[in-house]
Write a protein that holds these residues in place. Structure first.
Motif, PDB file in Angstrom:
ATOM      1  N   ALA A   1      42.208  95.376 -74.641  1.00  0.00           N
ATOM      2  CA  ALA A   1      41.045  96.628 -74.833  1.00  0.00           C
ATOM      3  C   ALA A   1      41.328  98.061 -74.603  1.00  0.00           C
ATOM      4  O   ALA A   1      40.936  98.923 -75.284  1.00  0.00           O
ATOM      5  N   LEU A   2      42.821  98.132 -74.050  1.00  0.00           N
ATOM      6  CA  LEU A   2      42.870  99.761 -74.019  1.00  0.00           C
ATOM      7  C   LEU A   2      43.622  99.970 -75.394  1.00  0.00           C
ATOM      8  O   LEU A   2      43.302 101.128 -75.911  1.00  0.00           O
ATOM      9  N   TYR A   3      44.410  98.768 -76.131  1.00  0.00           N
ATOM     10  CA  TYR A   3      44.909  99.202 -77.367  1.00  0.00           C
ATOM     11  C   TYR A   3      43.646  99.576 -78.401  1.00  0.00           C
ATOM     12  O   TYR A   3      43.553 100.518 -79.157  1.00  0.00           O
TER      13      TYR A   3
ATOM     14  N   THR B   1      57.318  96.164 -69.394  1.00  0.00           N
ATOM     15  CA  THR B   1      56.230  96.226 -68.395  1.00  0.00           C
ATOM     16  C   THR B   1      56.484  95.080 -67.486  1.00  0.00           C
ATOM     17  O   THR B   1      56.446  95.030 -66.201  1.00  0.00           O
ATOM     18  N   GLY B   2      56.943  93.744 -67.980  1.00  0.00           N
ATOM     19  CA  GLY B   2      57.344  92.803 -67.329  1.00  0.00           C
ATOM     20  C   GLY B   2      58.412  93.011 -66.517  1.00  0.00           C
ATOM     21  O   GLY B   2      58.634  92.470 -65.400  1.00  0.00           O
ATOM     22  N   LEU B   3      59.630  93.905 -66.920  1.00  0.00           N
ATOM     23  CA  LEU B   3      60.563  93.899 -66.291  1.00  0.00           C
ATOM     24  C   LEU B   3      60.359  94.960 -64.924  1.00  0.00           C
ATOM     25  O   LEU B   3      60.742  94.654 -63.756  1.00  0.00           O
TER      26      LEU B   3
ATOM     27  N   SER C   1      51.505  77.453 -64.748  1.00  0.00           N
ATOM     28  CA  SER C   1      52.859  77.798 -63.862  1.00  0.00           C
ATOM     29  C   SER C   1      52.993  79.238 -63.860  1.00  0.00           C
ATOM     30  O   SER C   1      54.057  79.612 -63.223  1.00  0.00           O
ATOM     31  N   SER C   2      52.036  80.180 -64.013  1.00  0.00           N
ATOM     32  CA  SER C   2      52.179  81.419 -63.749  1.00  0.00           C
ATOM     33  C   SER C   2      52.513  81.874 -62.507  1.00  0.00           C
ATOM     34  O   SER C   2      51.354  81.138 -61.742  1.00  0.00           O
ATOM     35  N   ASP C   3      53.196  82.584 -61.845  1.00  0.00           N
ATOM     36  CA  ASP C   3      52.922  83.213 -60.431  1.00  0.00           C
ATOM     37  C   ASP C   3      51.628  84.222 -60.322  1.00  0.00           C
ATOM     38  O   ASP C   3      51.366  84.276 -59.089  1.00  0.00           O
ATOM     39  N   ASP C   4      51.322  84.880 -61.122  1.00  0.00           N
ATOM     40  CA  ASP C   4      50.276  85.857 -61.269  1.00  0.00           C
ATOM     41  C   ASP C   4      49.045  85.278 -61.785  1.00  0.00           C
ATOM     42  O   ASP C   4      48.706  84.884 -62.946  1.00  0.00           O
ATOM     43  N   PRO C   5      48.001  84.925 -61.017  1.00  0.00           N
ATOM     44  CA  PRO C   5      46.809  84.316 -61.459  1.00  0.00           C
ATOM     45  C   PRO C   5      45.916  85.288 -62.341  1.00  0.00           C
ATOM     46  O   PRO C   5      45.137  84.744 -63.124  1.00  0.00           O
ATOM     47  N   TYR C   6      46.130  86.407 -62.326  1.00  0.00           N
ATOM     48  CA  TYR C   6      45.341  87.340 -62.931  1.00  0.00           C
ATOM     49  C   TYR C   6      46.296  87.838 -64.276  1.00  0.00           C
ATOM     50  O   TYR C   6      45.979  88.941 -64.934  1.00  0.00           O
ATOM     51  N   LEU C   7      47.100  87.230 -64.753  1.00  0.00           N
ATOM     52  CA  LEU C   7      48.021  87.566 -65.932  1.00  0.00           C
ATOM     53  C   LEU C   7      47.074  87.643 -67.022  1.00  0.00           C
ATOM     54  O   LEU C   7      47.094  88.516 -67.913  1.00  0.00           O
ATOM     55  N   TRP C   8      45.978  86.879 -67.303  1.00  0.00           N
ATOM     56  CA  TRP C   8      45.046  87.228 -68.427  1.00  0.00           C
ATOM     57  C   TRP C   8      44.342  88.238 -68.315  1.00  0.00           C
ATOM     58  O   TRP C   8      43.897  88.787 -69.489  1.00  0.00           O
ATOM     59  N   LEU C   9      44.146  88.737 -67.266  1.00  0.00           N
ATOM     60  CA  LEU C   9      43.360  90.122 -66.975  1.00  0.00           C
ATOM     61  C   LEU C   9      44.263  91.134 -67.439  1.00  0.00           C
ATOM     62  O   LEU C   9      43.874  92.025 -68.077  1.00  0.00           O
ATOM     63  N   TRP C  10      45.610  90.992 -67.041  1.00  0.00           N
ATOM     64  CA  TRP C  10      46.422  92.078 -67.764  1.00  0.00           C
ATOM     65  C   TRP C  10      46.370  92.180 -69.280  1.00  0.00           C
ATOM     66  O   TRP C  10      46.444  93.417 -69.708  1.00  0.00           O
ATOM     67  N   VAL C  11      46.373  90.844 -69.817  1.00  0.00           N
ATOM     68  CA  VAL C  11      46.660  90.894 -71.268  1.00  0.00           C
ATOM     69  C   VAL C  11      45.347  91.383 -71.929  1.00  0.00           C
ATOM     70  O   VAL C  11      45.360  92.191 -72.977  1.00  0.00           O
TER      71      VAL C  11
END
Length: 120
Positions: free
Chosen positions: A22-24, A78-80, A7-17
């Motif tokens: 990875a950045l951490y 970030t979500g805001l 139900s996510s609007d952003d199909p690339y949400l998992w890439l952001w996560v």
């Protein structure tokens, strides 16, 4: 079929996560490397990698709470930012906000880990 896809609007949400995780890891490694190099380690890259791998001791409850609070606040911010912006500006502002939030989170964990290791 809509529920099967998510139900996510952003199909690339998992890439952001995954990018945030990875950045951490990259920032944590960089901080550990810098600390090892300043202490005069013969092999700072190898020792820093082992420092990250050896983080099996749990954080004290107050440090863990603050760490998770920083993590969740950064995710919320970030979500805001993603909600309030749009287009190309969204990508840039979300990326900058995420980098700043993850940097603060990794730096806090590094500083508290260093102090805990010094007390042992």
């Amino acid at each position: 079929m809509y529920l099967a896809r998510g139900s996510s609007d952003d199909p690339y949400l998992w890439l952001w996560v995954l990018g945030a995780v990875a950045l951490y890891a990259l920032i944590s490694y960089g901080l550990a490397y810098r600390a090892r190099a300043r202490r005069g380690s013969a092999h700072p890259a190898h020792d820093a990698l082992h420092d990250l791998k050896d983080r099996e001791d749990p954080q004290p409850p107050e440090n863990r709470f603050v760490s998770r609070l920083i993590m969740l606040s950064g995710a919320g911010l970030t979500g805001l930012v993603a909600y309030l912006t749009g287009g190309a500006v969204r990508v840039l502002t979300v990326a900058l906000t995420a980098v700043a939030a993850v940097s603060v989170w990794a730096y806090y964990d590094h500083r508290t880990e260093t102090r805990a290791a010094a007390r042992r």
